[in-house]
Design a protein around this motif. Structure first.
Motif, PDB file in Angstrom:
ATOM      1  N   SER A  92       0.826  -1.196   0.000  1.00 15.32           N
ATOM      2  CA  SER A  92       0.000   0.000   0.000  1.00 15.32           C
ATOM      3  C   SER A  92       0.867   1.256   0.000  1.00 15.32           C
ATOM      4  CB  SER A  92      -0.927  -0.023   1.216  1.00 15.32           C
ATOM      5  OG  SER A  92      -1.795   1.071   1.211  1.00 15.32           O
ATOM      6  N   GLU A  93       1.911   1.282   0.839  1.00 13.93           N
ATOM      7  CA  GLU A  93       2.806   2.431   0.908  1.00 13.93           C
ATOM      8  C   GLU A  93       3.594   2.601  -0.385  1.00 13.93           C
ATOM      9  OE1 GLU A  93       5.115   1.616   4.400  1.00 13.93           O
ATOM     10  OE2 GLU A  93       3.448   2.111   5.757  1.00 13.93           O
ATOM     11  N   ALA A  94       4.118   1.501  -0.925  1.00 10.63           N
ATOM     12  CA  ALA A  94       4.881   1.563  -2.171  1.00 10.63           C
ATOM     13  C   ALA A  94       3.987   1.984  -3.332  1.00 10.63           C
ATOM     14  CB  ALA A  94       5.535   0.208  -2.457  1.00 10.63           C
ATOM     15  N   ASN A  95       2.750   1.505  -3.326  1.00  7.85           N
ATOM     16  CA  ASN A  95       1.789   1.895  -4.362  1.00  7.85           C
ATOM     17  C   ASN A  95       1.526   3.396  -4.306  1.00  7.85           C
ATOM     18  OD1 ASN A  95      -0.224   1.289  -6.445  1.00  7.85           O
ATOM     19  ND2 ASN A  95      -1.688   1.847  -4.870  1.00  7.85           N
ATOM     20  N   ALA A  96       1.396   3.938  -3.114  1.00 10.18           N
ATOM     21  CA  ALA A  96       1.169   5.380  -2.955  1.00 10.18           C
ATOM     22  C   ALA A  96       2.355   6.167  -3.494  1.00 10.18           C
ATOM     23  CB  ALA A  96       0.929   5.717  -1.493  1.00 10.18           C
ATOM     24  N   GLU A  97       3.561   5.688  -3.227  1.00 17.47           N
ATOM     25  CA  GLU A  97       4.765   6.351  -3.727  1.00 17.47           C
ATOM     26  C   GLU A  97       4.810   6.313  -5.257  1.00 17.47           C
ATOM     27  OE1 GLU A  97       9.531   5.662  -3.296  1.00 17.47           O
ATOM     28  OE2 GLU A  97       8.311   5.399  -1.482  1.00 17.47           O
ATOM     29  N   LEU A  98       4.458   5.169  -5.829  1.00 13.42           N
ATOM     30  CA  LEU A  98       4.455   5.037  -7.284  1.00 13.42           C
ATOM     31  C   LEU A  98       3.392   5.932  -7.910  1.00 13.42           C
ATOM     32  CD1 LEU A  98       5.630   3.737  -9.796  1.00 13.42           C
ATOM     33  CD2 LEU A  98       4.076   1.817  -9.451  1.00 13.42           C
TER      34      LEU A  98
END
Length: 187
Positions: free
Chosen positions: A92-98
Motif C-alpha cells: 500500500s505504501e509503495a503503491n502510494a509512492e508510485l
C-alpha cells in the motif's frame, strides 16, 4: 433401552453436534481466509501489470523529456520498492509512492504537446488508465473480502475457533495519503 443409556446417547449426540459445528466454523474460516488471499493476489496481478507498462511509458517520455531525470528516478525507485514489498501495508505504501511519481510524470507530459499526440504514448496511457481502474476494483474486492473475513473471525462461535486455530485479523489495502483531496486540474 435402559434408562441409564439415555444420558449417554444425549451426551454423545451433543458431542457430535459440537464437533460438526467446529468443523463447519473452521471450514468457513479457511474459505474466508482463502478468499482474502485470492483477492490480494488479484491486486498483485494488477500491480505487476502496471509495473510492466511503466518502463515503456517512461522510455516514450524520455525521448521528449531527457532532462527530467528526477521524475524518472522517482518512478524507478517506487517500482523497485513495490516489487520488494511483502506485506499488504508495504504494498500500500509503495503503491502510494508510485502513484505520486506517476502524477509527477504526467505533469512533465503537460509540457510536451507533441508527446501527447504520439500514438505510442496515447496507447500506453490508455493501458495505464485501464490498469489503474483494474487496480481500484481489485483493491475494493480485497477490502470487501477482508471485511467479511474480519467480521467472521470476531463473531461467536467462530471467534473461539479463530483464536484457537490462529486465524488473525487481516489488514486493509489503504488509500494513499492525501487521496481524499480532490486534485486541481488546470488548463
Amino acid at each position: 433401552m435402559k434408562r441409564s443409556t439415555i444420558p449417554w446417547l444425549v451426551a454423545g449426540g451433543l458431542v457430535i453436534v459440537l464437533i460438526l459445528l467446529a468443523v463447519g466454523s473452521y471450514n468457513g474460516l479457511v474459505s474466508s481466509e482463502t478468499a482474502v488471499d485470492n483477492k490480494a493476489a488479484q491486486i498483485d496481478t494488477q500491480l505487476q501489470r502496471r509495473e510492466d507498462i511503466i518502463p515503456n511509458l517512461v522510455n516514450t517520455v524520455k525521448g521528449y523529456a531527457a532532462h527530467e531525470k528526477e521524475v524518472f528516478q522517482a518512478i524507478a525507485n517506487a517500482r523497485s520498492k513495490l516489487a520488494g514489498a511483502g506485506t499488504t501495508t508495504e504494498k500500500s505504501e509503495a503503491n502510494a509512492e508510485l502513484e505520486g511519481a506517476l502524477s509527477r510524470l504526467l505533469v512533465v507530459v503537460e509540457n510536451y504537446p507533441n508527446l501527447k499526440a504520439d500514438t505510442q504514448f496515447t496507447r500506453l496511457m490508455d493501458e495505464l488508465s485501464g490498469t489503474e481502474n483494474r487496480i481500484a476494483v481489485a483493491r475494493q474486492d480485497y477490502n470487501n473480502a477482508v471485511t467479511s473475513y474480519n467480521t467472521k473471525i470476531r463473531r461467536f462461535p467462530a471467534a473461539v475457533y479463530a483464536s484457537l486455530f490462529g486465524f488473525d485479523k487481516k489488514d486493509f489495502f489503504k488509500a494513499a495519503p492525501g487521496a481524499e483531496t480532490v486534485p486541481e486540474v488546470q488548463f
